[in-house]
Design a protein around this motif. Structure first.
Motif, PDB file in Angstrom:
ATOM      1  N   SER B  30       0.839  -1.199   0.000  1.00 51.42           N
ATOM      2  CA  SER B  30       0.000   0.000   0.000  1.00 51.42           C
ATOM      3  C   SER B  30       0.876   1.252   0.000  1.00 51.42           C
ATOM      4  O   SER B  30       0.527   2.266  -0.606  1.00 51.42           O
ATOM      5  CB  SER B  30      -0.962  -0.021   1.188  1.00 51.42           C
ATOM      6  OG  SER B  30      -0.212  -0.093   2.377  1.00 51.42           O
ATOM      7  N   ALA B  31       2.049   1.154   0.639  1.00 51.87           N
ATOM      8  CA  ALA B  31       2.971   2.288   0.590  1.00 51.87           C
ATOM      9  C   ALA B  31       3.419   2.528  -0.846  1.00 51.87           C
ATOM     10  O   ALA B  31       3.522   3.659  -1.320  1.00 51.87           O
ATOM     11  CB  ALA B  31       4.179   2.008   1.482  1.00 51.87           C
ATOM     12  N   GLU B  32       3.627   1.427  -1.536  1.00 53.24           N
ATOM     13  CA  GLU B  32       4.064   1.525  -2.931  1.00 53.24           C
ATOM     14  C   GLU B  32       2.982   2.182  -3.782  1.00 53.24           C
ATOM     15  O   GLU B  32       3.238   3.060  -4.599  1.00 53.24           O
ATOM     16  CB  GLU B  32       4.350   0.115  -3.450  1.00 53.24           C
ATOM     17  CG  GLU B  32       5.567   0.037  -4.322  1.00 53.24           C
ATOM     18  CD  GLU B  32       5.932  -1.397  -4.600  1.00 53.24           C
ATOM     19  OE1 GLU B  32       5.058  -2.132  -5.105  1.00 53.24           O
ATOM     20  OE2 GLU B  32       7.071  -1.791  -4.293  1.00 53.24           O
ATOM     21  N   ILE B  33       1.745   1.720  -3.569  1.00 54.57           N
ATOM     22  CA  ILE B  33       0.629   2.270  -4.328  1.00 54.57           C
ATOM     23  C   ILE B  33       0.464   3.759  -4.031  1.00 54.57           C
ATOM     24  O   ILE B  33       0.265   4.578  -4.925  1.00 54.57           O
ATOM     25  CB  ILE B  33      -0.675   1.504  -3.990  1.00 54.57           C
ATOM     26  CG1 ILE B  33      -0.585   0.091  -4.578  1.00 54.57           C
ATOM     27  CG2 ILE B  33      -1.898   2.241  -4.522  1.00 54.57           C
ATOM     28  CD1 ILE B  33      -1.688  -0.822  -4.111  1.00 54.57           C
ATOM     29  N   PHE B  34       0.627   4.089  -2.725  1.00 51.11           N
ATOM     30  CA  PHE B  34       0.509   5.493  -2.349  1.00 51.11           C
ATOM     31  C   PHE B  34       1.577   6.324  -3.062  1.00 51.11           C
ATOM     32  O   PHE B  34       1.303   7.384  -3.633  1.00 51.11           O
ATOM     33  CB  PHE B  34       0.647   5.628  -0.826  1.00 51.11           C
ATOM     34  CG  PHE B  34       0.665   7.055  -0.361  1.00 51.11           C
ATOM     35  CD1 PHE B  34      -0.516   7.790  -0.313  1.00 51.11           C
ATOM     36  CD2 PHE B  34       1.865   7.664   0.011  1.00 51.11           C
ATOM     37  CE1 PHE B  34      -0.493   9.103   0.101  1.00 51.11           C
ATOM     38  CE2 PHE B  34       1.885   8.983   0.424  1.00 51.11           C
ATOM     39  CZ  PHE B  34       0.703   9.714   0.475  1.00 51.11           C
ATOM     40  N   ALA B  35       2.816   5.788  -3.044  1.00 49.57           N
ATOM     41  CA  ALA B  35       3.906   6.513  -3.699  1.00 49.57           C
ATOM     42  C   ALA B  35       3.618   6.686  -5.183  1.00 49.57           C
ATOM     43  O   ALA B  35       3.794   7.762  -5.758  1.00 49.57           O
ATOM     44  CB  ALA B  35       5.213   5.753  -3.496  1.00 49.57           C
TER      45      ALA B  35
END
Ligand SMILES: Nc1ncnc2c1ncn2[C@@H]1O[C@H](COP(=O)(O)OP(=O)(O)OP(=O)(O)O)[C@@H](O)[C@H]1O
Ligand SMILES: [Mg+2]
Lengths: 391, 318
Positions: B30-35
């Motif tokens: 989810s951090a990746e998607i947010f980034a």
């Protein structure tokens, strides 16, 4: 069929001199390799032979015809470039047809669309197609004729480049590092194939490389170039065993030849690296010289003496059947490298003191200016051959 | 005590490890998607606001009878498009535009290539020639158009004075319906020439010398043979690029028409973008203007697609 005579070629680019007084006779049907480090002028000399570059001085003859100022296409030479220089927009078939189309079809017949309907062009085109097909089959690229260079592997491109040079049946084949873009395995394979090709075609090959193993394995003769000068032209064996110049000795051979500084004393003894060597050569007492010893010229002995180097082992490299022993000798900047047969030299370990003998005839003596000094009464093989030819 | 803690830790771990690691994985994802969104977001937002919304708006307006400033509008379906294609004025405008493009694009490419080849073959003053040919492309066309107007003036213009001085027939270049379009096209070529030339020069520079050497050895050493065997094919990609850019620019020609002719005489120099401007902002027929814009958009998109297709297939020699 044509030999090549190169006479006193000079070449300068602005203020830099790239070729100095290069003279060379290449026999009809010979495989001659120009060998030298990067930037020594090999490509420049080859391009002068091809007519792509104009020499500043000197003269080139192909066959019996002086070709100075003659355009490349009228010189009867074919060339394979290092980059292959295939036309990227043409198929293999079209690439290989270019030299033939340019020679056999008139300007009008080469016009797009209309050209093929002109009288005679159909027959010539069919003939060209046949010849291209035959050459391609001989090189094993018959199935690639419809592809563009972008769709080929490096080795296949190389074959196409050779094919384009071959179709024309030129009298002289010039090759500028044709294998340097291939991987090591393919290079060894192509080496054999090019040698085979030379045998089959029987025409004169001039081959440029900076890879000594290519030069040694393929050539009838090797011309060693350095800084725009030809240092020695001789068969591979002779270049290795009987170099005319210290730089040739250093350039050829791996591991590199050991060169040690020596001083001449009375009664034919030269001292170097803490030992004395018996030298049978006309050298004035007190003069300094260098002595070259090939790594494989050494053999193990039990104790110190004349013609024997003694030192401490720094490093032992096991290469399977051979050992490379690095030996620190007194007064030397670099360790001496000896190549010994593994079975004759068991159990050598670093730190150990070792005695290495050399047969006097395997010492290569060089004067301070790098020229070879030969033993009394012995002429260089090159000189001997030249004398024979003159008689 | 440490013993119990140790065993307890050991007992807990097997059941916990997969859960924590999958949780960490999910958190990582989810951090990746947010980034990803936060990096792509601003550009995406701008694209939507500045491009997709207006285009969508134009499509929508084209289906209505809205007039600029009017408080009411009604849905008319494809009536505007029907009107556009039935309209004599639009047809003339479209044909004029196509004629203009058909003169400007090949003219620019041929002249640009010729000048590039000349500059490349010469040794001196390269930078100078490059600069003077590139100037028109940099200059404001409106200012340049006024200079052209002065040159083309029927009585005091340099062109007619020169022609008269040589005893040749003169013309009222911008007021004669037979000459106005070719003259505008000429100005269009003049304007794009420098751009094409600079790109061709860059293209010529990037042709490997080896290919010319190979052509020399193969016997293609005459000027025309070298051109046909190496130069032109190797310039394929850059030519295609110039073709598309100049064609798009030619389709969008507006300023010369606006400054020099206002589409006249009659409709003789009317072109698509000028028609669009006049219908939308002078006659305030915004719905009609929008449907012209849609037609225009189709042409531009079609050209761009052709580029993508042909580029990949024909010019990059894959
Ligand atoms: N057109 C040129 N203008 C100026 N200098 C040049 C030109 N062509 C070659 N040289 C110089 O001539 C020297 C020899 O170049 P050449 O290409 O013949 O070397 P080479 O032996 O083929 O080297 P390599 O193994 O790297 O191909 C180089 O120092 C190079 O910089
Ligand atoms: Mg080279």
């Amino acid at each position: 069929m044509a030999g090549i005579t190169i006479e006193k070629i000079e070449k300068t680019f602005g203020a830099t001199t790239v070729l100095r007084d290069v003279s060379l006779d290449i026999a009809d049907g010979e495989f001659l390799t120009l060998l030298g480090p990067s930037g020594c002028g090999k490509s420049t000399l080859l391009r002068i032979l091809a007519g792509l570059e104009v020499q500043t001085g000197g003269s080139v003859a192909i066959g019996d015809r002086v070709v100075d100022g003659v355009r490349p296409k009228l010189r009867d030479v074919a060339m394979v470039f290092q980059s292959y220089a295939l036309y990227p927009h043409m198929t293999v078939q079209e690439n290989m047809s270019v030299p033939l189309r340019m020679r056999r079809l008139s300007n009008w017949q080469r016009l797009p669309l209309i050209g093929r309907f002109l009288p005679g062009s159909k027959a010539v085109a069919a003939e060209i197609e046949n010849e291209v097909m035959r050459t391609a089959k001989a090189l094993g690229i018959g199935h690639l004729l419809g592809r563009k260079p972008g769709q080929l592997s490096g080795g296949q491109r190389q074959r196409v480049a050779v094919g384009r040079a071959m179709v024309r049946q030129a009298a002289v084949f010039l090759m500028d590092e044709p294998l340097s873009n291939l991987d090591a395995k393919l290079r060894v394979q192509m080496r054999a194939e090019i040698k085979e090709l030379h045998k089959r075609l029987g025409v004169t090959f001039v081959y440029v490389t900076h890879d000594q193993s290519e030069a040694m394995t393929m050539s009838d003769r090797v011309a060693v170039m350095l800084d725009g000068e030809l240092l020695q032209v001789a068969p591979p064996q002779e270049i290795y065993a009987d170099p005319d110049d210290r730089r040739v000795a250093e350039f050829i051979g791996s591991p590199k030849i050991n060169i040690l500084d020596a001083k001449m004393h009375e009664n034919g003894l030269a001292s170097m690296a803490g030992t004395a060597f018996a030298v049978r050569a006309p050298i004035a007492r007190g003069s300094s010289l260098s002595i070259g010893i090939r790594p494989e010229a050494f053999h193990l002995v039990d104790s110190h003496g004349v013609n024997i180097l003694t030192g401490a082992v720094r490093l032992v490299e096991h290469m399977g059947s051979d050992l490379f022993v690095h030996l620190d000798v007194p007064g030397g900047d670099h360790p001496v490298v000896a190549r010994l047969l593994a079975e004759r030299a068991p159990q050598i370990s670093s730190g150990q003191t070792l005695h290495l003998g050399v047969k006097p005839e395997r010492l290569l003596l060089f004067a301070a200016d790098g020229k070879r000094i030969r033993p009394h009464g012995q002429l260089g093989a090159t000189v001997v051959r030249m004398k024979e030819r003159l008689q | 005590m440490s013993m119990t803690a140790h065993t307890a830790g050991k007992q807990v771990r097997p059941s916990q490890t997969p859960r924590t690691s999958s949780g960490a994985l999910r958190r990582h994802r989810s951090a990746e998607i947010f980034a990803a969104w936060s990096l792509a977001g601003p550009a995406l937002l701008l694209l939507v606001v500045l491009f997709f919304l207006p285009v969508f708006g134009v499509f929508a307006i084209a289906l209505t009878d809205w007039e600029f400033g009017a408080s009411s509008l009604s849905f008319v379906g494809l009536a505007n498009f029907r009107e556009v294609f039935a309209d004599e004025g639009f047809r003339i405008s479209l044909i004029n535009t196509i004629l203009y493009v058909v003169i400007v694009v090949p003219g620019t490419i041929a002249l640009g290539l010729a000048i590039a080849l000349l500059i490349e073959s010469g040794k001196s003053f390269r930078a100078f020639y490059r600069a003077i040919h590139f100037l028109p492309f940099m200059a404001t066309l409106t200012a340049m158009a006024i200079a052209w107007e002065a040159l083309l003036h029927p009585t005091i213009g340099l062109i007619n004075q020169t022609l008269a001085g040589l005893g040749l027939p003169t013309a009222n270049w911008l007021r004669d319906e037979n000459t106005v379009l070719p003259v505008l096209a000429g100005i269009g070529i003049w304007q794009n020439l420098g751009y094409a030339m600079v790109l061709f020069l860059a293209g010529l520079k990037s042709i490997p010398q080896d290919l010319y050497d190979a052509a020399d050895i193969d016997g293609a050493d005459a000027w025309l043979d070298r051109l046909r065997t190496v130069t032109l094919p190797m310039l394929g990609p850059v030519t295609m690029f110039i073709f598309i850019v100049v064609a798009l620019k030619a389709f969008e020609t507006f300023d010369t028409v606006q400054v020099l002719t206002q589409g006249g005489p009659g409709h003789a120099s009317e072109m698509l973008l000028y028609t669009l401007y006049r219908e939308s902002f002078e006659y305030l027929r915004t719905g009609y203007g929008a449907s012209v814009a849609v037609v225009f958009l189709f042409i531009v998109v079609a050209l761009t697609l052709i580029q993508a297709r042909v580029m990949d297939k024909r010019v990059h020699y894959q």
